[in-house]
Design a protein around this motif. Structure first.
Motif, PDB file in Angstrom:
ATOM      1  N   SER A 132      -6.100  -0.951   4.844  1.00 56.95           N
ATOM      2  CA  SER A 132      -6.122   0.343   4.155  1.00 56.95           C
ATOM      3  C   SER A 132      -6.098   1.515   5.144  1.00 56.95           C
ATOM      4  O   SER A 132      -7.061   2.284   5.237  1.00 56.95           O
ATOM      5  CB  SER A 132      -7.362   0.465   3.263  1.00 56.95           C
ATOM      6  N   PRO A 133      -5.021   1.673   5.917  1.00 58.19           N
ATOM      7  CA  PRO A 133      -4.943   2.810   6.850  1.00 58.19           C
ATOM      8  C   PRO A 133      -5.230   4.125   6.132  1.00 58.19           C
ATOM      9  O   PRO A 133      -4.797   4.343   4.996  1.00 58.19           O
ATOM     10  CB  PRO A 133      -3.495   2.747   7.351  1.00 58.19           C
ATOM     11  N   ALA A 134      -5.971   4.992   6.793  1.00 57.44           N
ATOM     12  CA  ALA A 134      -6.485   6.205   6.154  1.00 57.44           C
ATOM     13  C   ALA A 134      -5.386   7.078   5.546  1.00 57.44           C
ATOM     14  O   ALA A 134      -5.609   7.742   4.528  1.00 57.44           O
ATOM     15  CB  ALA A 134      -7.295   7.013   7.168  1.00 57.44           C
ATOM     16  N   LYS A 135      -4.201   7.082   6.145  1.00 54.54           N
ATOM     17  CA  LYS A 135      -3.150   7.967   5.633  1.00 54.54           C
ATOM     18  C   LYS A 135      -2.667   7.557   4.242  1.00 54.54           C
ATOM     19  O   LYS A 135      -2.014   8.340   3.550  1.00 54.54           O
ATOM     20  CB  LYS A 135      -1.972   8.013   6.601  1.00 54.54           C
ATOM     21  N   PHE A 136      -2.998   6.326   3.821  1.00 57.25           N
ATOM     22  CA  PHE A 136      -2.586   5.865   2.495  1.00 57.25           C
ATOM     23  C   PHE A 136      -3.679   6.036   1.440  1.00 57.25           C
ATOM     24  O   PHE A 136      -3.457   5.750   0.269  1.00 57.25           O
ATOM     25  CB  PHE A 136      -2.191   4.384   2.548  1.00 57.25           C
ATOM     26  N   VAL A 137      -4.868   6.476   1.863  1.00 58.99           N
ATOM     27  CA  VAL A 137      -6.014   6.564   0.953  1.00 58.99           C
ATOM     28  C   VAL A 137      -6.087   7.948   0.312  1.00 58.99           C
ATOM     29  O   VAL A 137      -5.981   8.968   0.996  1.00 58.99           O
ATOM     30  CB  VAL A 137      -7.327   6.264   1.703  1.00 58.99           C
ATOM     31  N   ARG A 138      -6.282   7.987  -1.010  1.00 59.13           N
ATOM     32  CA  ARG A 138      -6.443   9.267  -1.701  1.00 59.13           C
ATOM     33  C   ARG A 138      -7.584   9.176  -2.714  1.00 59.13           C
ATOM     34  O   ARG A 138      -7.560   8.353  -3.621  1.00 59.13           O
ATOM     35  CB  ARG A 138      -5.156   9.674  -2.425  1.00 59.13           C
ATOM     36  N   TRP A 139      -8.590  10.030  -2.511  1.00 53.92           N
ATOM     37  CA  TRP A 139      -9.722  10.100  -3.432  1.00 53.92           C
ATOM     38  C   TRP A 139      -9.494  11.227  -4.434  1.00 53.92           C
ATOM     39  O   TRP A 139      -8.962  12.276  -4.081  1.00 53.92           O
ATOM     40  CB  TRP A 139     -11.020  10.374  -2.671  1.00 53.92           C
ATOM     41  N   GLU A 140      -9.925  11.012  -5.666  1.00 55.08           N
ATOM     42  CA  GLU A 140      -9.850  12.042  -6.697  1.00 55.08           C
ATOM     43  C   GLU A 140     -11.197  12.125  -7.403  1.00 55.08           C
ATOM     44  O   GLU A 140     -11.744  11.104  -7.829  1.00 55.08           O
ATOM     45  CB  GLU A 140      -8.751  11.704  -7.713  1.00 55.08           C
ATOM     46  N   GLU A 141     -11.729  13.343  -7.496  1.00 58.17           N
ATOM     47  CA  GLU A 141     -13.017  13.542  -8.169  1.00 58.17           C
ATOM     48  C   GLU A 141     -12.803  14.273  -9.486  1.00 58.17           C
ATOM     49  O   GLU A 141     -12.078  15.269  -9.547  1.00 58.17           O
ATOM     50  CB  GLU A 141     -13.976  14.336  -7.281  1.00 58.17           C
ATOM     51  N   GLN A 142     -13.447  13.756 -10.538  1.00 58.40           N
ATOM     52  CA  GLN A 142     -13.319  14.339 -11.867  1.00 58.40           C
ATOM     53  C   GLN A 142     -14.428  15.368 -12.106  1.00 58.40           C
ATOM     54  O   GLN A 142     -15.381  15.478 -11.328  1.00 58.40           O
ATOM     55  CB  GLN A 142     -13.382  13.234 -12.930  1.00 58.40           C
ATOM     56  N   GLN A 143     -14.316  16.119 -13.181  1.00 55.27           N
ATOM     57  CA  GLN A 143     -15.291  17.172 -13.480  1.00 55.27           C
ATOM     58  C   GLN A 143     -16.693  16.620 -13.696  1.00 55.27           C
ATOM     59  O   GLN A 143     -17.686  17.292 -13.410  1.00 55.27           O
ATOM     60  CB  GLN A 143     -14.842  17.965 -14.711  1.00 55.27           C
ATOM     61  N   ASP A 144     -16.803  15.395 -14.196  1.00 53.86           N
ATOM     62  CA  ASP A 144     -18.128  14.817 -14.435  1.00 53.86           C
ATOM     63  C   ASP A 144     -18.725  14.183 -13.182  1.00 53.86           C
ATOM     64  O   ASP A 144     -19.814  13.602 -13.222  1.00 53.86           O
ATOM     65  CB  ASP A 144     -18.065  13.781 -15.561  1.00 53.86           C
ATOM     66  N   GLY A 145     -18.027  14.284 -12.047  1.00 54.37           N
ATOM     67  CA  GLY A 145     -18.534  13.728 -10.798  1.00 54.37           C
ATOM     68  C   GLY A 145     -18.069  12.318 -10.502  1.00 54.37           C
ATOM     69  O   GLY A 145     -18.331  11.790  -9.418  1.00 54.37           O
ATOM     70  N   ARG A 150      -7.198   5.655  -4.649  1.00 53.83           N
ATOM     71  CA  ARG A 150      -5.896   4.993  -4.663  1.00 53.83           C
ATOM     72  C   ARG A 150      -5.459   4.682  -3.238  1.00 53.83           C
ATOM     73  O   ARG A 150      -5.750   5.433  -2.308  1.00 53.83           O
ATOM     74  CB  ARG A 150      -4.852   5.873  -5.352  1.00 53.83           C
ATOM     75  N   LEU A 151      -4.765   3.581  -3.117  1.00 50.93           N
ATOM     76  CA  LEU A 151      -4.179   3.180  -1.845  1.00 50.93           C
ATOM     77  C   LEU A 151      -2.672   3.149  -2.031  1.00 50.93           C
ATOM     78  O   LEU A 151      -2.154   2.324  -2.786  1.00 50.93           O
ATOM     79  CB  LEU A 151      -4.706   1.803  -1.426  1.00 50.93           C
ATOM     80  N   ASN A 152      -1.991   4.087  -1.379  1.00 49.30           N
ATOM     81  CA  ASN A 152      -0.545   4.223  -1.539  1.00 49.30           C
ATOM     82  C   ASN A 152      -0.177   4.343  -3.018  1.00 49.30           C
ATOM     83  O   ASN A 152       0.768   3.718  -3.507  1.00 49.30           O
ATOM     84  CB  ASN A 152       0.188   3.038  -0.902  1.00 49.30           C
ATOM     85  N   ASP A 153      -0.984   5.150  -3.737  1.00 47.91           N
ATOM     86  CA  ASP A 153      -0.806   5.439  -5.168  1.00 47.91           C
ATOM     87  C   ASP A 153      -1.148   4.270  -6.089  1.00 47.91           C
ATOM     88  O   ASP A 153      -0.926   4.352  -7.302  1.00 47.91           O
ATOM     89  CB  ASP A 153       0.621   5.925  -5.470  1.00 47.91           C
ATOM     90  N   VAL A 154      -1.695   3.200  -5.556  1.00 48.32           N
ATOM     91  CA  VAL A 154      -2.163   2.085  -6.387  1.00 48.32           C
ATOM     92  C   VAL A 154      -3.662   2.257  -6.617  1.00 48.32           C
ATOM     93  O   VAL A 154      -4.433   2.378  -5.663  1.00 48.32           O
ATOM     94  CB  VAL A 154      -1.887   0.729  -5.706  1.00 48.32           C
ATOM     95  N   LEU A 155      -4.080   2.300  -7.880  1.00 48.48           N
ATOM     96  CA  LEU A 155      -5.493   2.476  -8.200  1.00 48.48           C
ATOM     97  C   LEU A 155      -6.284   1.253  -7.741  1.00 48.48           C
ATOM     98  O   LEU A 155      -6.010   0.128  -8.153  1.00 48.48           O
ATOM     99  CB  LEU A 155      -5.672   2.675  -9.708  1.00 48.48           C
ATOM    100  N   ILE A 156      -7.280   1.497  -6.876  1.00 45.99           N
ATOM    101  CA  ILE A 156      -8.094   0.416  -6.318  1.00 45.99           C
ATOM    102  C   ILE A 156      -9.444   0.315  -7.016  1.00 45.99           C
ATOM    103  O   ILE A 156      -9.947  -0.769  -7.283  1.00 45.99           O
ATOM    104  CB  ILE A 156      -8.313   0.624  -4.805  1.00 45.99           C
ATOM    105  N   ASP A 157     -10.043   1.477  -7.333  1.00 47.24           N
ATOM    106  CA  ASP A 157     -11.373   1.439  -7.935  1.00 47.24           C
ATOM    107  C   ASP A 157     -11.715   2.788  -8.546  1.00 47.24           C
ATOM    108  O   ASP A 157     -11.108   3.816  -8.218  1.00 47.24           O
ATOM    109  CB  ASP A 157     -12.431   1.076  -6.882  1.00 47.24           C
ATOM    110  N   GLU A 158     -12.710   2.766  -9.430  1.00 41.58           N
ATOM    111  CA  GLU A 158     -13.277   3.973 -10.023  1.00 41.58           C
ATOM    112  C   GLU A 158     -14.794   3.870  -9.950  1.00 41.58           C
ATOM    113  O   GLU A 158     -15.359   2.789 -10.149  1.00 41.58           O
ATOM    114  CB  GLU A 158     -12.830   4.128 -11.480  1.00 41.58           C
ATOM    115  N   PHE A 159     -15.447   5.003  -9.665  1.00 44.32           N
ATOM    116  CA  PHE A 159     -16.893   5.006  -9.458  1.00 44.32           C
ATOM    117  C   PHE A 159     -17.560   6.039 -10.356  1.00 44.32           C
ATOM    118  O   PHE A 159     -17.048   7.149 -10.522  1.00 44.32           O
ATOM    119  CB  PHE A 159     -17.218   5.333  -7.994  1.00 44.32           C
TER     120      PHE A 159
END
Length: 270
Positions: A132-145, A150-159
């Motif tokens: 999972s090289p860092a340049k492929f990682v993208r975090w997204e935070e929602q309004q509820d926290g 995503r890794l290269n636009d593939v959803l890996i997990d939700e927290f």
């Protein structure tokens, strides 16, 4: 100096140049896995100590003996697949000092060659230094926290908002299988062998390896300080050494999923 990546034939000279530079700078040792790199180092810089990387996958005494006789290695890092009994037998028969993993992430793939990460990103973990090289990682935070990663636009997990989140890797992601969403491949957990310290010392393990790739100072500092205290105490007085709860608590704070395991070391069959 870590040179344990696998070169292709067209760029082998770059690895040779790195070996030359390590020797010129007076590196204490190089750690390598690929035979051509080890061979070049042995022939051109025989006084530069050579360690066999875990990615060399030496799990038998003959394999260790071959690397010692052919490339003059002085230490080998054992893969994270051996039981404690197997490590003990290798310590008895190995012609070189042995190093074992003591703390950090576990891997379900061949060491350093994650096909899952390669498939999702198109980048070799070996050549790019990590799954999972860092340049492929993208975090997204929602309004509820809550957060998703995503890794290269593939959803890996939700927290959930208060749920701890580790560095995202495909093997420890949560996926929908049938009608359920769960850790389909592997639960997030870290290897922790601190309770085995006296035993590892007794069987002749020469060094402990703490996994720290892509880790920050908030991980490296506390983890290494904790292990340093434990090692110093077991070396000073093995008979009176005791595992301290505060050591385990500190390590658990830095473990994936705040869970730890002895991994294959506690395996009854071997």
């Amino acid at each position: 100096l870590a040179l344990n990546t696998y070169p292709d034939s067209a760029r082998l000279k770059d690895w040779h140049a790195a070996v030359d530079k390590a020797a010129a700078l007076g590196a204490d040792a190089i750690i390598a896995a690929e035979m051509a790199v080890l061979d070049y180092a042995a022939r051109t810089h025989p006084r530069l100590p050579r360690h066999l990387s875990v990615q060399g996958s030496a799990t038998t005494a003959p394999a260790l003996r071959y690397a010692y006789e052919r490339f003059g290695i002085s230490r080998a890092v054992l893969p994270r697949v051996l039981s404690l009994q197997q490590v003990e037998r290798l310590c008895e028969k190995s012609p070189v000092a042995l190093e074992v993993f003591a703390f950090g992430s576990l891997c379900i793939m061949v060491e350093g060659r994650c096909q899952l990460s390669s498939y999702v990103t198109g980048a070799s973990p070996n050549r790019h230094g990590v799954c999972s090289p860092a340049k492929f990682v993208r975090w997204e935070e929602q309004q509820d926290g809550s957060r998703s990663v995503r890794l290269n636009d593939v959803l890996i997990d939700e927290f959930k908002p208060e749920e701890p989140a580790g560095y995202p890797t495909v093997c420890k992601g949560r996926f929908e299988v049938g009608s359920e969403i769960f850790h389909a491949l592997e639960e997030p957990t870290s290897l922790n062998t601190m309770e085995l310290l006296p035993r590892l010392k007794q069987i002749g393990v020469a060094a402990l390896k703490i996994e720290g790739r892509q880790r920050g100072v908030a991980y490296v500092g506390p983890v290494t300080r904790t292990w340093r205290r434990a090692i110093d105490q077991v070396m000073a007085d093995e008979a009176r050494w005791q595992l301290r709860p505060e050591w385990q608590a500190e390590l658990s704070r830095h473990a994936e999923g705040h869970q730890t395991t002895l991994g294959p070391y506690h395996r009854a069959w071997h």
